[in-house]
Design an enzyme around this catalytic site. Structure first.
Site, PDB file in Angstrom:
ATOM      1  N   PRO A   2      54.088 -15.494  62.110  1.00 26.63           N
ATOM      2  CG  PRO A   2      55.314 -16.946  63.452  1.00 26.63           C
ATOM      3  CD  PRO A   2      55.081 -15.485  63.185  1.00 26.63           C
ATOM      4  CD  GLU A   3      49.178 -15.912  58.236  1.00 31.40           C
ATOM      5  OE1 GLU A   3      48.024 -15.750  58.658  1.00 31.40           O
ATOM      6  OE2 GLU A   3      49.756 -15.079  57.521  1.00 31.40           O
ATOM      7  CE  LYS A  51      48.540 -14.327  63.899  1.00 30.57           C
ATOM      8  NZ  LYS A  51      48.998 -13.223  63.034  1.00 30.57           N
ATOM      9  CG  ASN A 165      49.961  -8.986  55.960  1.00 29.06           C
ATOM     10  OD1 ASN A 165      48.920  -8.355  56.100  1.00 29.06           O
ATOM     11  ND2 ASN A 165      50.943  -8.568  55.181  1.00 29.06           N
ATOM     12  NE  ARG A 250      52.039  -7.036  59.119  1.00 30.27           N
ATOM     13  CZ  ARG A 250      51.665  -8.234  59.588  1.00 30.27           C
ATOM     14  NH1 ARG A 250      50.837  -8.333  60.609  1.00 30.27           N
ATOM     15  NH2 ARG A 250      52.133  -9.333  59.034  1.00 30.27           N
TER      16      ARG A 250
END
Length: 269
Positions: A2-3, A51, A165, A250
């Site tokens: 999650p961003e 986060k 990402n 990533r």
């Protein structure tokens, strides 16, 4: 993962349901916290920090949780059994006379004194959606490792907290910057940081995340998860590659034409 805007919205909705109400249902389903009981206390606020989600109680205690890749908090009316996920995925329950918040596969659950929250989140850089947001500090943090690739630096929560990402890929495309560009080679780093904060703020009040402004499902992103599809600017096919050292590598996405190769050559897609 999650961003930051997703975590902000999660905390915001939890705050609306829990803050100012007496806890009548409390259950932490992890061994080290299995006997904890905060029934009878009152939630004072729920906030996000990067986060991380911090649920604060009037006793001065904070419940810390992190969504990582697969965690979520789900709200249901008190007395109603949530059916979003199987029972065995539940890690935390905080409820009152009106609402029940259920944490599914939430990670890093800890109960700490509020004065000790820095032990959990003090390493984070300025929060793009927090009251501590500071463009100059975020830029200075990024510049501490001038040879590091900008794609990796933006994901490092110690520099600025909240970029994941998806936003990393979209920000770099919008700024016409190759993900392997060294930080010292980025043209107008402050403008990139300002854009990052603008995008997260633009999306924080709803679960949908869009960066293009284009209408229609499937048009939300410029490059993220669009490998093999034509660039919306130049029609070159979008490519992808792993970036970073294992196990923290990533996948990153970019347009070879709009984001030409930097001094540090990316792997062949």
């Amino acid at each position: 993962m999650p961003e930051g805007d997703t975590v902000w919205l999660t905390a915001h909705r939890l705050h609306q349901a829990l803050a100012g109400r007496v806890v009548t249902d409390f259950d932490l389903r992890v061994p080290q916290l299995a006997t904890a009981d905060l029934r009878g206390t009152t939630v004072t606020e729920v906030v996000s920090r990067g986060k991380h989600v911090l649920t604060r109680f009037d006793t001065g205690v904070t419940l810390h949780s992190h969504l990582r890749m697969d965690g979520s908090w789900y709200l249901s009316r008190a007395g109603q059994r949530p059916r979003k996920h199987p029972e065995f995925m539940i890690r935390a329950i905080v409820g009152n006379g009106e609402w029940r918040a259920t944490g599914y596969r939430v990670h890093d659950l800890q109960l700490v004194e509020r004065a000790d929250e820095d032990r959990l989140v003090g390493h984070l850089g300025p929060d793009l959606l927090g009251p501590d947001w500071d463009v100059d500090l975020a830029v200075a943090n990024l510049q501490r490792q001038p040879e590091r690739t900008i794609g990796e630096a933006l994901l490092d929560q110690r520099n600025l907290a909240g970029i994941g990402n998806m936003y990393k890929a979209e920000i770099l495309f919008m700024r016409r910057t190759n993900p392997w560009t060294p930080v010292h080679g980025v043209v107008d780093l402050p403008a990139m940081v300002v854009l990052a904060q603008k995008l997260l703020r633009m999306n924080r009040d709803h679960p949908e995340q869009a960066t293009t402004g284009l209408p229609g499902r499937g048009n939300e992103h410029w490059v993220f998860e669009r490998v093999g599809q034509p660039c919306r600017r130049c029609r070159t096919r979008i490519v992808k590659a792993d970036q970073g050292d294992p196990p923290y590598a990533r996948i990153t996405y970019w347009c070879p034409t709009c984001q030409p190769t930097a001094d540090t050559t990316p792997p062949t897609p």
